[in-house]
Motif scaffolding. Structure first.
Motif, PDB file in Angstrom:
ATOM      1  N   PHE A  66       0.357 -18.261 -12.688  1.00  0.00           N
ATOM      2  CA  PHE A  66      -0.732 -18.776 -13.530  1.00  0.00           C
ATOM      3  C   PHE A  66      -0.197 -19.893 -14.423  1.00  0.00           C
ATOM      4  O   PHE A  66       0.061 -19.710 -15.607  1.00  0.00           O
ATOM      5  CB  PHE A  66      -1.356 -17.635 -14.339  1.00  0.00           C
ATOM      6  N   GLN A 119      -1.651 -21.043 -18.088  1.00  0.00           N
ATOM      7  CA  GLN A 119      -1.435 -20.427 -19.403  1.00  0.00           C
ATOM      8  C   GLN A 119      -0.140 -20.895 -20.077  1.00  0.00           C
ATOM      9  O   GLN A 119       0.257 -20.334 -21.107  1.00  0.00           O
ATOM     10  CB  GLN A 119      -1.395 -18.890 -19.262  1.00  0.00           C
ATOM     11  N   ARG A 151       1.306 -19.453 -23.593  1.00  0.00           N
ATOM     12  CA  ARG A 151       2.538 -18.656 -23.618  1.00  0.00           C
ATOM     13  C   ARG A 151       3.493 -19.205 -24.679  1.00  0.00           C
ATOM     14  O   ARG A 151       4.099 -18.449 -25.438  1.00  0.00           O
ATOM     15  CB  ARG A 151       3.226 -18.694 -22.242  1.00  0.00           C
ATOM     16  N   SER A 175      -0.889  -8.179 -17.427  1.00  0.00           N
ATOM     17  CA  SER A 175       0.350  -8.958 -17.602  1.00  0.00           C
ATOM     18  C   SER A 175       0.729  -9.803 -16.402  1.00  0.00           C
ATOM     19  O   SER A 175       1.502 -10.741 -16.525  1.00  0.00           O
ATOM     20  CB  SER A 175       1.506  -8.005 -17.893  1.00  0.00           C
ATOM     21  N   PHE A 176       0.229  -9.421 -15.210  1.00  0.00           N
ATOM     22  CA  PHE A 176       0.674 -10.071 -13.976  1.00  0.00           C
ATOM     23  C   PHE A 176       2.212 -10.077 -13.964  1.00  0.00           C
ATOM     24  O   PHE A 176       2.824  -9.035 -14.171  1.00  0.00           O
ATOM     25  CB  PHE A 176       0.063 -11.473 -13.853  1.00  0.00           C
ATOM     26  N   PHE A 189       3.549 -13.935 -20.471  1.00  0.00           N
ATOM     27  CA  PHE A 189       3.477 -13.883 -21.941  1.00  0.00           C
ATOM     28  C   PHE A 189       4.631 -13.042 -22.522  1.00  0.00           C
ATOM     29  O   PHE A 189       5.132 -13.334 -23.604  1.00  0.00           O
ATOM     30  CB  PHE A 189       2.128 -13.294 -22.387  1.00  0.00           C
ATOM     31  N   ILE A 193      -2.563  -3.190 -13.423  1.00  0.00           N
ATOM     32  CA  ILE A 193      -2.954  -2.165 -12.447  1.00  0.00           C
ATOM     33  C   ILE A 193      -2.111  -2.281 -11.177  1.00  0.00           C
ATOM     34  O   ILE A 193      -2.011  -1.337 -10.395  1.00  0.00           O
ATOM     35  CB  ILE A 193      -4.466  -2.284 -12.124  1.00  0.00           C
ATOM     36  N   ALA A 246       2.711  -6.608  -9.285  1.00  0.00           N
ATOM     37  CA  ALA A 246       2.769  -7.521 -10.432  1.00  0.00           C
ATOM     38  C   ALA A 246       3.868  -7.060 -11.394  1.00  0.00           C
ATOM     39  O   ALA A 246       4.665  -7.875 -11.875  1.00  0.00           O
ATOM     40  CB  ALA A 246       1.413  -7.560 -11.137  1.00  0.00           C
ATOM     41  N   ALA A 248      -1.544   0.852 -14.969  1.00  0.00           N
ATOM     42  CA  ALA A 248      -2.779   1.578 -15.280  1.00  0.00           C
ATOM     43  C   ALA A 248      -3.962   0.622 -15.266  1.00  0.00           C
ATOM     44  O   ALA A 248      -3.788  -0.603 -15.343  1.00  0.00           O
ATOM     45  CB  ALA A 248      -2.661   2.223 -16.666  1.00  0.00           C
ATOM     46  N   ASP A 249      -5.144   1.204 -15.204  1.00  0.00           N
ATOM     47  CA  ASP A 249      -6.362   0.419 -15.370  1.00  0.00           C
ATOM     48  C   ASP A 249      -6.480   0.081 -16.857  1.00  0.00           C
ATOM     49  O   ASP A 249      -6.507   0.975 -17.704  1.00  0.00           O
ATOM     50  CB  ASP A 249      -7.562   1.234 -14.894  1.00  0.00           C
ATOM     51  N   ASP A 289      -5.624 -11.070 -21.275  1.00  0.00           N
ATOM     52  CA  ASP A 289      -5.923 -12.188 -20.370  1.00  0.00           C
ATOM     53  C   ASP A 289      -6.337 -11.652 -19.003  1.00  0.00           C
ATOM     54  O   ASP A 289      -5.559 -11.662 -18.046  1.00  0.00           O
ATOM     55  CB  ASP A 289      -4.684 -13.094 -20.246  1.00  0.00           C
ATOM     56  N   PRO A 290      -7.579 -11.143 -18.901  1.00  0.00           N
ATOM     57  CA  PRO A 290      -8.014 -10.505 -17.653  1.00  0.00           C
ATOM     58  C   PRO A 290      -8.268 -11.505 -16.529  1.00  0.00           C
ATOM     59  O   PRO A 290      -8.379 -12.709 -16.773  1.00  0.00           O
ATOM     60  CB  PRO A 290      -9.327  -9.818 -18.056  1.00  0.00           C
TER      61      PRO A 290
HETATM   62  N1  SAH Z   1      -1.904 -13.052 -17.943  1.00  0.00           N
HETATM   63  C1  SAH Z   1      -1.328 -13.349 -16.660  1.00  0.00           C
HETATM   64  C2  SAH Z   1      -2.362 -13.594 -15.590  1.00  0.00           C
HETATM   65  C3  SAH Z   1      -3.335 -12.460 -15.428  1.00  0.00           C
HETATM   66  S1  SAH Z   1      -3.950 -12.362 -13.812  1.00  0.00           S
HETATM   67  C4  SAH Z   1      -0.366 -14.529 -16.778  1.00  0.00           C
HETATM   68  O1  SAH Z   1      -0.349 -15.229 -17.797  1.00  0.00           O
HETATM   69  O2  SAH Z   1       0.375 -14.776 -15.838  1.00  0.00           O
HETATM   70  C5  SAH Z   1      -4.831 -10.884 -13.846  1.00  0.00           C
HETATM   71  C6  SAH Z   1      -3.990  -9.640 -13.674  1.00  0.00           C
HETATM   72  O3  SAH Z   1      -4.856  -8.536 -13.967  1.00  0.00           O
HETATM   73  C7  SAH Z   1      -3.461  -9.389 -12.262  1.00  0.00           C
HETATM   74  O4  SAH Z   1      -2.063  -9.203 -12.325  1.00  0.00           O
HETATM   75  C8  SAH Z   1      -4.154  -8.092 -11.814  1.00  0.00           C
HETATM   76  O5  SAH Z   1      -3.309  -7.229 -11.087  1.00  0.00           O
HETATM   77  C9  SAH Z   1      -4.510  -7.449 -13.120  1.00  0.00           C
HETATM   78  N2  SAH Z   1      -5.668  -6.543 -13.111  1.00  0.00           N
HETATM   79  C10 SAH Z   1      -6.856  -6.692 -12.480  1.00  0.00           C
HETATM   80  N3  SAH Z   1      -7.685  -5.675 -12.791  1.00  0.00           N
HETATM   81  C11 SAH Z   1      -7.021  -4.869 -13.644  1.00  0.00           C
HETATM   82  C12 SAH Z   1      -7.343  -3.666 -14.344  1.00  0.00           C
HETATM   83  N4  SAH Z   1      -8.551  -3.097 -14.218  1.00  0.00           N
HETATM   84  N5  SAH Z   1      -6.422  -3.130 -15.166  1.00  0.00           N
HETATM   85  C13 SAH Z   1      -5.208  -3.708 -15.307  1.00  0.00           C
HETATM   86  N6  SAH Z   1      -4.844  -4.838 -14.679  1.00  0.00           N
HETATM   87  C14 SAH Z   1      -5.731  -5.408 -13.869  1.00  0.00           C
END
Ligand code: SAH
Length: 403
Positions: A213, A216, A220, A237-238, A242, A259, A263, A290-291, A309-310
């Motif tokens: 990504f 960002q 960061r 966090s991917f 950050f 999740i 990642a 986790a979710d 950062d979803p």
């Molecule tokens: N903040 C990151 C990019 C986020 S990408 C950066 O700066 O690089 C979105 C991330 O959300 C992905 O890694 C994906 O696996 C995760 N994700 C998607 N749905 C999720 C959920 N319900 N709970 C936790 N993580 C989730």
């Protein structure tokens, strides 16, 4: 198009007045239902010349026979020749804009071409060290791929070049004998590059987006400046972007929450790649798989800095209301988990949610907490992700400090 190139048989279109006005105003898309007339059926990838109501040339674009975005505008104004030299010039402008500013010592990863906003509608190119990853969203590029690939190689001089494409054009590509993957010399699937002297891996063949990504980067760097002495939670966090910056900024601890096991493993490898930096190797680090929605409700833990950062929560306009509620819930929970003096960085990458809507709902989450708060900064697109029309502006972030 020069007058000489105004060959017989060229695809010619006229638009309804509203669409004509929008294109004149710089909007790069012509939808199928905005086309008032055309002299014949068009083929994907061919140039379509657009005439105004007085029958004068006013724009030229790339035709997409199967797409609701039927024409992607390449040029509006006086007639111009769109060919190899045109693309070279556009690509060189992209490179020049990034030299010395985005690409500098310690940074060899950046977006080099950002689609419509830089004259390549439906095409982005991200550079990770020696590898250029080109992601194509519009089938027209595939029709002229040899020419475009040659131009990109010439201008950006990558050692390796990867072609990726959106799902909806894979079949079309197959028909042309093109598939996703390295073109020419095979490179590594996982490429290590540097961003502000922090090393990261990018999964260039299979990873999300083009593997990382890049958008960002500036946020960061802002987090690095805020992290000193703080317990940091990186939600979604991917690969830990950050968190690595927070660690270098002197965070007391970092918790990556995602999740996806892949990642989090990637985040672990990114920490190892930077073990030479004592602040990064020395930080207390934890990975939670986790979710995020459930974990934020249940964990009961407290932090001093939380990044939320979803992924895009509204991929379609119809999903927007649900997305607004989800952003509200996530950020309200995050606020409740902040210690006194804590900081929230709330980001959104949903183009269907506007900046105003997003900022308002994050502010509401802050107001509803009953705590005193103040805005530290807000941000939009970074220099290597220019966005010059509404639909292209997807990224926004708001950073708030609480008492
Ligand atoms: N903040 C990151 C990019 C986020 S990408 C950066 O700066 O690089 C979105 C991330 O959300 C992905 O890694 C994906 O696996 C995760 N994700 C998607 N749905 C999720 C959920 N319900 N709970 C936790 N993580 C989730």
């Amino acid at each position: 198009m020069s007058e000489a190139a105004e060959v017989k048989g060229r695809l010619r279109l006229r638009l309804f007045p509203r669409a004509e006005t929008a294109v004149r105003g710089g909007h790069p898309w012509v939808f199928a239902d905005s086309i008032k007339s055309q002299n014949r059926e068009g083929k994907t990838g061919e140039l379509a010349v657009i005439y105004d109501k007085r029958d004068r040339f006013f724009a030229v674009g790339m035709y997409e026979a199967e797409s609701p975005i039927r024409v992607r505008i390449l040029h509006c104004g006086k007639p111009a020749d769109i060919g190899r030299e045109w693309w070279q010039q556009k690509a060189r402008e992209c490179l020049e804009k990034r030299q010395g500013d985005v690409l500098k010592e310690g940074t060899d990863g950046a977006r080099m071409i950002n689609g419509e906003s830089e004259g390549f509608p439906g095409l982005v190119a991200d550079k990770y060290a020696d590898t250029l990853v080109v992601k194509v969203y519009a089938a027209g590029w595939l029709v002229r791929w040899e020419e475009i690939e040659a131009v990109l190689r010439e201008v950006f001089s990558p050692r390796y070049l990867v072609l990726r494409m959106s799902r909806n054009i894979v079949n079309f590509a197959e028909g042309l004998g093109l598939e996703e993957g390295f073109r020419g010399e095979l490179g590594d699937e996982i490429v290590v590059f540097s961003e502000n002297e922090i090393r990261f891996e990018s999964a260039v063949l299979k990873g999300q987006k083009t593997g990382f990504f890049l958008d960002q980067r500036d946020n960061r760097a802002r987090v690095e400046l805020l992290a000193k002495g703080r317990e940091v939670l990186n939600v979604f966090s991917f690969s830990g972007g950050f968190s690595l910056y927070a660690a270098r900024g002197g965070a007391k601890s970092v918790t990556d929450l995602d999740i996806s096991g892949h990642a989090l493993e990637s985040a672990g490898r990114n920490f190892s790649l930077n073990a030479h930096d004592e602040r990064i190797s020395g930080v207390k680090r934890r990975a939670v798989q986790a979710d995020a929605f459930a974990w934020l409700e249940e964990s009961g833990e407290k932090f001093d800095l939380i990044v939320v950062d979803p992924p895009s929560l509204a991929k379609r306009e119809a999903e927007k209301e649900g997305a607004l509620r989800a952003y509200g819930r996530l950020n309200s929970r995050a606020v409740a988990m902040l210690n006194e003096g804590g900081i929230l960085l709330a980001a959104s990458c949903s183009a269907h949610v506007s900046e105003e809507e997003f900022f308002r709902l994050v502010e509401e989450a802050a107001e509803c907490s009953g705590r005193r708060w103040k805005e530290l900064w807000r941000s939009g697109h970074a220099a290597d992700h220019p966005a010059n029309f509404r639909e292209a502006r997807y990224l926004k972030a708001l950073c708030i400090e609480f008492n």
